[in-house]
Write a protein that holds these residues in place. Structure first.
Motif, PDB file in Angstrom:
ATOM      1  N   ALA A   1      61.032 -64.744 -65.719  1.00 25.21           N
ATOM      2  CA  ALA A   1      61.472 -66.107 -65.427  1.00 25.21           C
ATOM      3  C   ALA A   1      60.598 -67.130 -66.146  1.00 25.21           C
ATOM      4  O   ALA A   1      61.080 -68.188 -66.572  1.00 25.21           O
ATOM      5  CB  ALA A   1      61.457 -66.351 -63.922  1.00 25.21           C
ATOM      6  N   VAL A   2      59.302 -66.850 -66.281  1.00 27.48           N
ATOM      7  CA  VAL A   2      58.426 -67.739 -67.036  1.00 27.48           C
ATOM      8  C   VAL A   2      58.830 -67.725 -68.509  1.00 27.48           C
ATOM      9  O   VAL A   2      58.914 -68.773 -69.165  1.00 27.48           O
ATOM     10  CB  VAL A   2      56.954 -67.331 -66.873  1.00 27.48           C
ATOM     11  N   ALA A   3      59.088 -66.534 -69.039  1.00 25.45           N
ATOM     12  CA  ALA A   3      59.516 -66.435 -70.437  1.00 25.45           C
ATOM     13  C   ALA A   3      60.806 -67.218 -70.675  1.00 25.45           C
ATOM     14  O   ALA A   3      60.956 -67.894 -71.698  1.00 25.45           O
ATOM     15  CB  ALA A   3      59.709 -64.964 -70.816  1.00 25.45           C
ATOM     16  N   GLU A   4      61.713 -67.156 -69.726  1.00 21.87           N
ATOM     17  CA  GLU A   4      62.961 -67.904 -69.856  1.00 21.87           C
ATOM     18  C   GLU A   4      62.700 -69.408 -69.818  1.00 21.87           C
ATOM     19  O   GLU A   4      63.265 -70.179 -70.607  1.00 21.87           O
ATOM     20  CB  GLU A   4      63.919 -67.521 -68.729  1.00 21.87           C
ATOM     21  N   ALA A   5      61.830 -69.853 -68.930  1.00 21.23           N
ATOM     22  CA  ALA A   5      61.525 -71.280 -68.823  1.00 21.23           C
ATOM     23  C   ALA A   5      60.864 -71.806 -70.089  1.00 21.23           C
ATOM     24  O   ALA A   5      61.070 -72.958 -70.478  1.00 21.23           O
ATOM     25  CB  ALA A   5      60.630 -71.525 -67.610  1.00 21.23           C
ATOM     26  N   GLU A   6      60.063 -70.985 -70.754  1.00 14.30           N
ATOM     27  CA  GLU A   6      59.354 -71.424 -71.955  1.00 14.30           C
ATOM     28  C   GLU A   6      60.307 -71.781 -73.094  1.00 14.30           C
ATOM     29  O   GLU A   6      59.974 -72.627 -73.936  1.00 14.30           O
ATOM     30  CB  GLU A   6      58.401 -70.319 -72.429  1.00 14.30           C
ATOM     31  N   THR A   7      61.477 -71.173 -73.127  1.00 12.59           N
ATOM     32  CA  THR A   7      62.417 -71.436 -74.221  1.00 12.59           C
ATOM     33  C   THR A   7      62.712 -72.921 -74.341  1.00 12.59           C
ATOM     34  O   THR A   7      62.620 -73.508 -75.425  1.00 12.59           O
ATOM     35  CB  THR A   7      63.715 -70.645 -74.012  1.00 12.59           C
ATOM     36  N   GLU A   8      63.059 -73.547 -73.212  1.00  9.01           N
ATOM     37  CA  GLU A   8      63.386 -74.968 -73.249  1.00  9.01           C
ATOM     38  C   GLU A   8      62.160 -75.854 -73.057  1.00  9.01           C
ATOM     39  O   GLU A   8      62.056 -76.920 -73.657  1.00  9.01           O
ATOM     40  CB  GLU A   8      64.437 -75.297 -72.182  1.00  9.01           C
TER      41      GLU A   8
ATOM     42  N   ARG B   1      32.675 -69.895 -74.853  1.00  8.70           N
ATOM     43  CA  ARG B   1      33.268 -69.529 -76.138  1.00  8.70           C
ATOM     44  C   ARG B   1      34.793 -69.406 -76.048  1.00  8.70           C
ATOM     45  O   ARG B   1      35.446 -69.162 -77.059  1.00  8.70           O
ATOM     46  CB  ARG B   1      32.666 -68.218 -76.653  1.00  8.70           C
ATOM     47  N   GLU B   2      35.336 -69.551 -74.849  1.00 11.98           N
ATOM     48  CA  GLU B   2      36.785 -69.466 -74.654  1.00 11.98           C
ATOM     49  C   GLU B   2      37.390 -70.814 -74.267  1.00 11.98           C
ATOM     50  O   GLU B   2      38.446 -70.879 -73.655  1.00 11.98           O
ATOM     51  CB  GLU B   2      37.107 -68.419 -73.582  1.00 11.98           C
ATOM     52  N   VAL B   3      36.722 -71.891 -74.668  1.00 10.79           N
ATOM     53  CA  VAL B   3      37.197 -73.220 -74.288  1.00 10.79           C
ATOM     54  C   VAL B   3      38.592 -73.485 -74.848  1.00 10.79           C
ATOM     55  O   VAL B   3      39.411 -74.173 -74.217  1.00 10.79           O
ATOM     56  CB  VAL B   3      36.196 -74.298 -74.758  1.00 10.79           C
ATOM     57  N   ALA B   4      38.917 -72.932 -76.016  1.00 15.93           N
ATOM     58  CA  ALA B   4      40.256 -73.136 -76.580  1.00 15.93           C
ATOM     59  C   ALA B   4      41.310 -72.371 -75.794  1.00 15.93           C
ATOM     60  O   ALA B   4      42.476 -72.784 -75.750  1.00 15.93           O
ATOM     61  CB  ALA B   4      40.278 -72.719 -78.050  1.00 15.93           C
ATOM     62  N   VAL B   5      40.927 -71.259 -75.162  1.00 15.13           N
ATOM     63  CA  VAL B   5      41.858 -70.537 -74.283  1.00 15.13           C
ATOM     64  C   VAL B   5      42.192 -71.411 -73.082  1.00 15.13           C
ATOM     65  O   VAL B   5      43.348 -71.493 -72.647  1.00 15.13           O
ATOM     66  CB  VAL B   5      41.255 -69.189 -73.842  1.00 15.13           C
ATOM     67  N   GLY B   6      41.179 -72.096 -72.544  1.00 21.28           N
ATOM     68  CA  GLY B   6      41.414 -73.013 -71.442  1.00 21.28           C
ATOM     69  C   GLY B   6      42.301 -74.182 -71.851  1.00 21.28           C
ATOM     70  O   GLY B   6      43.165 -74.622 -71.081  1.00 21.28           O
ATOM     71  N   TRP B   7      42.091 -74.699 -73.069  1.00 19.57           N
ATOM     72  CA  TRP B   7      42.948 -75.771 -73.599  1.00 19.57           C
ATOM     73  C   TRP B   7      44.406 -75.325 -73.677  1.00 19.57           C
ATOM     74  O   TRP B   7      45.316 -76.036 -73.249  1.00 19.57           O
ATOM     75  CB  TRP B   7      42.446 -76.171 -74.987  1.00 19.57           C
ATOM     76  N   PHE B   8      44.623 -74.130 -74.227  1.00 22.63           N
ATOM     77  CA  PHE B   8      45.978 -73.603 -74.384  1.00 22.63           C
ATOM     78  C   PHE B   8      46.633 -73.392 -73.022  1.00 22.63           C
ATOM     79  O   PHE B   8      47.810 -73.741 -72.821  1.00 22.63           O
ATOM     80  CB  PHE B   8      45.899 -72.292 -75.164  1.00 22.63           C
TER      81      PHE B   8
ATOM     82  N   VAL C   1      50.169 -75.155 -71.698  1.00 21.61           N
ATOM     83  CA  VAL C   1      51.323 -74.364 -71.245  1.00 21.61           C
ATOM     84  C   VAL C   1      51.705 -74.751 -69.821  1.00 21.61           C
ATOM     85  O   VAL C   1      52.882 -74.975 -69.515  1.00 21.61           O
ATOM     86  CB  VAL C   1      51.009 -72.852 -71.334  1.00 21.61           C
ATOM     87  N   ARG C   2      50.708 -74.841 -68.931  1.00 20.71           N
ATOM     88  CA  ARG C   2      51.001 -75.231 -67.549  1.00 20.71           C
ATOM     89  C   ARG C   2      51.669 -76.597 -67.488  1.00 20.71           C
ATOM     90  O   ARG C   2      52.654 -76.797 -66.770  1.00 20.71           O
ATOM     91  CB  ARG C   2      49.713 -75.232 -66.718  1.00 20.71           C
ATOM     92  N   GLU C   3      51.142 -77.549 -68.237  1.00 26.71           N
ATOM     93  CA  GLU C   3      51.698 -78.901 -68.211  1.00 26.71           C
ATOM     94  C   GLU C   3      53.136 -78.923 -68.685  1.00 26.71           C
ATOM     95  O   GLU C   3      53.986 -79.606 -68.093  1.00 26.71           O
ATOM     96  CB  GLU C   3      50.839 -79.831 -69.071  1.00 26.71           C
TER      97      GLU C   3
END
Length: 391
Positions: free
Chosen positions: A36-43, A371-378, A382-384
C-alpha cells in the motif's frame, strides 16, 4: 495487511522534529515492505517530482525521440524543430494507441501507427485520415497530453506536474558546485543508456533501500574494501540541502595495496573542463527522490532507481565523458568503471539483505549515525510527501 486498513493508515505519524545536529529518524520498516505504501508513492512522490529520463546527447537533432516511464505513465520526449525539448504522454488522443516504441527513426512528425493521426513534435494534432467523417474533430483540443520537461546539467528530466517549480530553481547551488563536470556536451561511453530499461540492471530491494544505501558512507569501511583503500574516509563530507545532497571524498595519498587501484591513483587525470583541484576528489549527488549522479575526474555516471515491484527496482544508467580527453583519462576511466562495477555488486548483495531483514516481524530500524544524516533527510522527505498526499 488488514483488509479494513486505509491507505492513510499505512503512513505512520511523523516523529517529533529532531534537535539541531541530530541525523533524524529512519523510515519504519513497513515503508519498505507494505504494498500500500508502494502504491501511494506512485502519485505522492513519482507523479510530482522531476524524473531523470536521458541525457541531451540521446536526442541529437530535431525529430529525435525516446520514451521513459514515470509514475506508471509512458512519457515521450522529443527534440523539436527549433532544437528545444518537448514531452508528452505516449498515447494517441484517438483510441489510446502507444505512439512510439523504441527504437524509432527521427521524423518531422509523430504519427500514430493505428489510424494515422499525426501530431507535430510539439504535440499539436495536425492531421487525421478522413477527417470529414469524424464528427466534432476539434484539433486544437486534441493535442497530445503535455508533460513538463527540463534540461539540468545536460540531463533531461520530466515532471507530470505542469506547475512544478523548475528543477534548476529547486536545486539552486548544485550547478555551481558540479556544473563544470556536466552539460549537454557530454558524450556517452559504452552501451548503457539511462532510458534503456531493457538493458539496465535490476536489484532485489525496494527503491528506497537502494537510495538509502547510496546516501551514506557509514558502510564503506565494512562493505567496500576497494573504496576504503582509495578514499580518505575521515574527510568524507555531506552537504544536505532541501532538494539535493552533495557528497565529497578526496582520494588517499597513500598508494593502495591493490595493483589495479594503485594504477588508477597514478593515472587519474581530469577530463577537459575540470581543474587540477578535481583530480583527487570524487563527488556524488542525489536529487530527490531518485536521481543519483557520480562526478569523477575521468567520467560522469548518472542513474536512477525505479520501482518495478514493492521489493524490486530497476537501476538504469549511463557513463559519460567529454570529447578531447587524454589517453591517461581514458585508461583511468576504464579502471574506475571496473572498480565501480565491483562496488555495485557489493551493494546489490547488501540491499537485498536489507530488504530481507525489513520483512522480519517486529523489526524497526535503530538510531542513525551522524554519517547517515542524508538518510534522515531522505526519510523526512518521503514521510512529508506521503502525509501530504493522504491529507
Amino acid at each position: 495487511m488488514n483488509p479494513s486498513t486505509t491507505r492513510a493508515d499505512t503512513v505512520a505519524a511523523p516523529p517529533p522534529e529532531p534537535p539541531p545536529g541530530h541525523p533524524g529518524e529512519a523510515l519504519p520498516a513497513h515503508y519498505y515492505t507494505d504494498p500500500a505504501v508502494a502504491e501511494a508513492e506512485t502519485e505522492a512522490i513519482f507523479a510530482k517530482s522531476w524524473q531523470l529520463v536521458c541525457h541531451e546527447s540521446d536526442l541529437p537533432g530535431p525529430g529525435a525521440r525516446l520514451t521513459g516511464t514515470v509514475a506508471g505513465r509512458e512519457v515521450l520526449v522529443v527534440r523539436t524543430e527549433d532544437g528545444s525539448l518537448a514531452a508528452h504522454l505516449n498515447v494517441c488522443r484517438h483510441r489510446g494507441t502507444r505512439l512510439v516504441s523504441a527504437p524509432e527513426p527521427e521524423g518531422k512528425a509523430i504519427r500514430c501507427p493505428y489510424h494515422g493521426w499525426t501530431y507535430k513534435l510539439d504535440g499539436r494534432l495536425v492531421g487525421a485520415p478522413e477527417a470529414r467523417r469524424i464528427p466534432c474533430l476539434d484539433k486544437p483540443r486534441l493535442g497530445l497530453f503535455p508533460v513538463n520537461v527540463e534540461s539540468f546539467l545536460g540531463f533531461v528530466f520530466v515532471n507530470l506536474d505542469l506547475e512544478a517549480t523548475p528543477l534548476a530553481e529547486t536545486c539552486a547551488g548544485l550547478a555551481e558546485a558540479v556544473g563544470h563536470y556536466a552539460g549537454p556536451g557530454l558524450v556517452p561511453v559504452g552501451k548503457h543508456r539511462i532510458h534503456d530499461l531493457a538493458d539496465g540492471e535490476e536489484q532485489n530491494a525496494n527503491w528506497k533501500v537502494i537510495v538509502d544505501n547510496y546516501l551514506e558512507g557509514y558502510h564503506v569501511p565494512v562493505a567496500h574494501p576497494a573504496l576504503m583503500r582509495l578514499l580518505d574516509y575521515g574527510a568524507y563530507t555531506v552537504d544536505v540541502q532541501e532538494n539535493y545532497v552533495l557528497f565529497e571524498s578526496p582520494l588517499r595519498d597513500k598508494p593502495s595495496s591493490n595493483w589495479t587501484e594503485r594504477l588508477y591513483q597514478r593515472l587519474a587525470t581530469p577530463m577537459p573542463g575540470l581543474t587540477e583541484a578535481d583530480r583527487r576528489v570524487w563527488r556524488y549527488a542525489v536529487i530527490y527522490p531518485n536521481t543519483l549522479i557520480d562526478f569523477y575526474p575521468d567520467h560522469v555516471l548518472a542513474w536512477t532507481a525505479l520501482p518495478t515491484a514493492q521489493d524490486r527496482a530497476a537501476i538504469p544508467g549511463g557513463f559519460y565523458t567529454r570529447t578531447g580527453e587524454s589517453l591517461r583519462t581514458r585508461l583511468a576511466r576504464r579502471i574506475n568503471i571496473r572498480i565501480g562495477w565491483e562496488t555495485n555488486d557489493e551493494d546489490a548483495e547488501l540491499v537485498e539483505r536489507v530488504q530481507a531483514g525489513m520483512r522480519t516481524p517486529g523489526f524497526e530500524p535503530g538510531p542513525l549515525s551522524q554519517r547517515e544524516v542524508a538518510v534522515g533527510w531522505f526519510a523526512r522527505r518521503v514521510r512529508e510527501d506521503l502525509e501530504e498526499d493522504t491529507r
